[in-house]
Motif scaffolding. Structure first.
Motif, PDB file in Angstrom:
ATOM      1  N   ARG A   1       0.837  -1.205   0.000  1.00 17.32           N
ATOM      2  CA  ARG A   1       0.000   0.000   0.000  1.00 17.32           C
ATOM      3  C   ARG A   1       0.870   1.253   0.000  1.00 17.32           C
ATOM      4  NH1 ARG A   1      -5.526   1.348   2.668  1.00 17.32           N
ATOM      5  NH2 ARG A   1      -5.992  -0.276   1.212  1.00 17.32           N
TER       6      ARG A   1
ATOM      7  N   VAL B   1     -10.641   6.565   1.711  1.00 20.69           N
ATOM      8  CA  VAL B   1     -11.347   7.376   2.689  1.00 20.69           C
ATOM      9  C   VAL B   1     -10.767   8.783   2.672  1.00 20.69           C
ATOM     10  CG1 VAL B   1     -11.988   5.463   4.185  1.00 20.69           C
ATOM     11  CG2 VAL B   1      -9.843   6.640   4.580  1.00 20.69           C
TER      12      VAL B   1
ATOM     13  N   GLU C   1     -10.379  12.096   5.033  1.00 24.73           N
ATOM     14  CA  GLU C   1     -10.502  12.502   6.432  1.00 24.73           C
ATOM     15  C   GLU C   1     -10.005  13.928   6.660  1.00 24.73           C
ATOM     16  OE1 GLU C   1     -10.368   8.673   9.123  1.00 24.73           O
ATOM     17  OE2 GLU C   1      -8.423   8.999   8.154  1.00 24.73           O
ATOM     18  N   ALA C   2      -9.849  14.688   5.583  1.00 25.69           N
ATOM     19  CA  ALA C   2      -9.347  16.061   5.716  1.00 25.69           C
ATOM     20  C   ALA C   2     -10.140  16.982   4.804  1.00 25.69           C
ATOM     21  CB  ALA C   2      -7.865  16.086   5.349  1.00 25.69           C
TER      22      ALA C   2
ATOM     23  N   VAL D   1     -10.549  18.778   1.516  1.00 24.31           N
ATOM     24  CA  VAL D   1      -9.986  18.621   0.176  1.00 24.31           C
ATOM     25  C   VAL D   1     -10.836  19.394  -0.826  1.00 24.31           C
ATOM     26  CG1 VAL D   1      -9.007  16.349   0.657  1.00 24.31           C
ATOM     27  CG2 VAL D   1     -11.267  16.511  -0.366  1.00 24.31           C
TER      28      VAL D   1
ATOM     29  N   LEU E   1      -2.954  15.582  -0.743  1.00 23.80           N
ATOM     30  CA  LEU E   1      -1.954  14.951   0.113  1.00 23.80           C
ATOM     31  C   LEU E   1      -2.640  14.327   1.331  1.00 23.80           C
ATOM     32  CD1 LEU E   1       1.019  14.429   0.516  1.00 23.80           C
ATOM     33  CD2 LEU E   1       1.193  16.607   1.725  1.00 23.80           C
ATOM     34  N   ALA E   2      -3.556  15.106   1.930  1.00 26.99           N
ATOM     35  CA  ALA E   2      -4.277  14.586   3.092  1.00 26.99           C
ATOM     36  C   ALA E   2      -5.063  13.337   2.723  1.00 26.99           C
ATOM     37  CB  ALA E   2      -5.227  15.649   3.640  1.00 26.99           C
ATOM     38  N   LEU E   3      -5.646  13.404   1.546  1.00 29.42           N
ATOM     39  CA  LEU E   3      -6.443  12.264   1.115  1.00 29.42           C
ATOM     40  C   LEU E   3      -5.556  11.041   0.879  1.00 29.42           C
ATOM     41  CD1 LEU E   3      -9.394  12.378  -1.254  1.00 29.42           C
ATOM     42  CD2 LEU E   3      -7.634  10.674  -1.640  1.00 29.42           C
ATOM     43  N   LEU E   4      -4.397  11.312   0.267  1.00 32.96           N
ATOM     44  CA  LEU E   4      -3.491  10.205   0.021  1.00 32.96           C
ATOM     45  C   LEU E   4      -3.032   9.565   1.325  1.00 32.96           C
ATOM     46  CD1 LEU E   4      -1.429  11.743  -2.870  1.00 32.96           C
ATOM     47  CD2 LEU E   4      -2.772   9.640  -2.984  1.00 32.96           C
TER      48      LEU E   4
ATOM     49  N   ALA F   1      -4.733   9.577   3.989  1.00 28.48           N
ATOM     50  CA  ALA F   1      -5.894   8.865   4.527  1.00 28.48           C
ATOM     51  C   ALA F   1      -6.076   7.510   3.868  1.00 28.48           C
ATOM     52  CB  ALA F   1      -7.156   9.708   4.325  1.00 28.48           C
ATOM     53  N   LEU F   2      -5.569   7.389   2.633  1.00 28.86           N
ATOM     54  CA  LEU F   2      -5.725   6.118   1.920  1.00 28.86           C
ATOM     55  C   LEU F   2      -5.158   4.945   2.695  1.00 28.86           C
ATOM     56  CD1 LEU F   2      -4.825   7.038  -1.757  1.00 28.86           C
ATOM     57  CD2 LEU F   2      -6.973   6.081  -0.964  1.00 28.86           C
TER      58      LEU F   2
END
Lengths: 288, 201
Positions: free
Chosen positions: A2, A31, A33-34, A36, B12-15, B17-18
């Motif tokens: 991953r 997911v 969580e911020a 965006v 970046l945050a989403l990545l 979070a991945l």
């Protein structure tokens, strides 16, 4: 494995951000969580969840493409956008936000739905949602759905147990234009064009006749303008709508209710309008 | 530029979070009901009658699946691969349960209904109103009736009442007519026409 995937994806995105070219995201069972911002083209495969702490702002002209995958073989695509946090999709008339299928030959239920579930913020304005099982589903939250188009879905707009305003939309060429289970909802559905669906409005069950559904155009729906589900035994009142006619018998002929099944409630259509509603005037015209 | 910066930060945050995990698959498309058929024209029409009726009146998604014969479709029902199909009383008694033929139609229905319920958790709903003479085993009639998994009826409490609206509505002449229609058009269109004509959808 991953970690490698994340690094690869990050590498792919960096040049796009730095050079100012159209950005593109490809999300696979992800997911959020911020905070965006999505723009350009966003491709979704599987379930993308905006968690409670997540907030997605979608810019005008953005295209959200759901890749057609059917993992459980039920004939319904499994790609979806599930919102438990916030999603604000504010397009413009000139640059609507598109939620669509990634299939070469798109068809209804290629993807599952845009689904608000206990969402903190749910705003759709000037979006087009097509080829889904449900163009949008809203449950257990406050939501506004305005000036949008829901087409070629099984359910155009679907809700239950919500505080919702649905105004200025076109729900066209779906199996059900609007499908709802009232279940205590505070719903105002007004100034919508609900036409060319198999069924205009499907009131499935648990309606206590509290939802306001007025000043809509309910015309040219193929099977019924309004249908009550097998368990809807209470009456449903739809005042001040345009039915394509003011003749009570003709309006009734397009309704599946107690007149066809004695165990169902009645659909009451008082004060039918004498002409079509201009749905663009939803801000100015009061709903009775 | 501001948007691009926000986009990049967001991405970046989403990545990041991945890496947290794969979310659940959510409901509210609802379970898709599956209706079985042995593949004959009559069975395909009957399966579509159930499918269209259920889909139209409840909004539930419904699929029809063909099987090679009665044993296969019964096995699929017991294994919960399907939720229901239309069976014939004589076939149920003699071929499926391997019991003695019963000549009396009402007694036969009562007998198969009881054993299916007690031993298999399957429910025979109201007979549709015709008997299939070609598939009747020696010494027993073959009245057609929907057979549904008990747990399916528990999950969909209105289902039995809805399906029973077909009870007694399809006599010998009607099924013959529907089969003739199915020679020239798809079974789901034949079913829809019948249900519409009879004000069931």
């Amino acid at each position: 494995m991953r970690r490698s995937f994340v690094i690869l994806l990050l590498g792919a995105l960096l040049p796009a951000g730095c050079l100012g070219t159209k950005p593109s995201l490809h999300l696979v069972d992800a997911v959020v969580e911020a905070d965006v911002v999505w723009q350009g083209e966003v491709r979704i495969r599987g379930v993308v969840t905006v968690k409670k702490q997540g907030r997605v702002v979608i810019l005008p002209g953005t295209k959200i493409v759901f890749e057609p995958v059917d993992r459980d073989g039920d004939g319904i695509g499994d790609s979806e956008l599930l919102v438990e946090g916030a999603l604000l999709a504010r397009g413009t008339a000139e640059a609507p936000i598109l939620f669509t299928s990634g299939a070469a030959e798109p068809k209804p239920q290629d993807w599952k739905y845009l689904y608000f579930d206990f969402a903190k913020e749910a705003v759709l304005e000037h979006v087009v949602s097509e080829y889904a099982y449900s163009g949008v589903q809203v449950h257990f939250c406050r939501a506004t759905v305005r000036d949008s188009v829901f087409r070629y879905n099984v359910d155009g707009v679907r809700f239950s147990t919500v505080n919702i305003e649905v105004a200025g939309n076109r729900m066209i060429h779906n199996t059900h234009g609007l499908r709802y289970e009232e279940r205590g909802s505070v719903a105002s559905v007004h100034h919508n064009d609900i036409r060319n669906n198999d069924i205009g409005i499907f009131a499935v069950t648990r309606s206590k006749d509290k939802a306001t559904i007025a000043r809509n155009n309910l015309v040219d729906n193929r099977n019924y303008s309004v249908k009550l589900g097998i368990e809807q035994r209470e009456d449903v009142t739809l005042p001040y709508n345009w039915w394509g006619t003011t003749d009570g018998e003709q309006i009734a002929a397009g309704i599946l209710d107690r007149r066809i099944d004695p165990q169902l409630g009645r659909v009451l259509t008082p004060a039918p309008l004498t002409g079509p509603v201009d749905i663009s005037r939803w801000r100015e015209e009061k709903v009775p | 530029m501001k948007y691009l910066t926000r986009f990049f930060c967001g991405s970046l945050a989403l990545l990041l979070a991945l890496s947290i995990g794969v979310p659940h698959g959510s409901a509210c498309v609802g379970k898709t009901l599956v209706i079985g058929s042995t593949g004959t024209v009559q069975q395909q029409v009957l399966a579509q009658l159930l499918a269209v009726l259920i889909a139209e009146r409840t909004g539930t998604s419904v699929k029809v699946a063909d099987f090679s014969g009665h044993a296969a479709v019964h096995e699929a029902l017991v294994k919960a691969d399907i939720d229901m199909y239309v069976e014939y009383t004589g076939v149920g008694q003699v071929e499926i349960l391997r019991k003695e033929a019963i000549a009396d139609s009402d007694a036969l229905f009562k007998a198969v209904k009881e054993v299916y319920n007690q031993d298999l958790n399957l429910i025979w709903l109201k007979p549709l109103g015709f008997a299939n003479k070609q598939e009747a085993p020696a010494g027993a009639p073959a009245d057609a009736a929907p057979v549904v998994r008990k747990d399916t009826l528990k999950k969909f409490p209105a289902l039995a009442r809805l399906i029973n609206k077909l009870g007694g509505r399809i006599d010998d002449a009607t099924i013959e007519q529907l089969e003739k229609q199915a020679a020239g058009q798809p079974p789901h269109k034949v079913a829809r026409g019948f249900l519409k004509q009879n004000r069931l959808i």
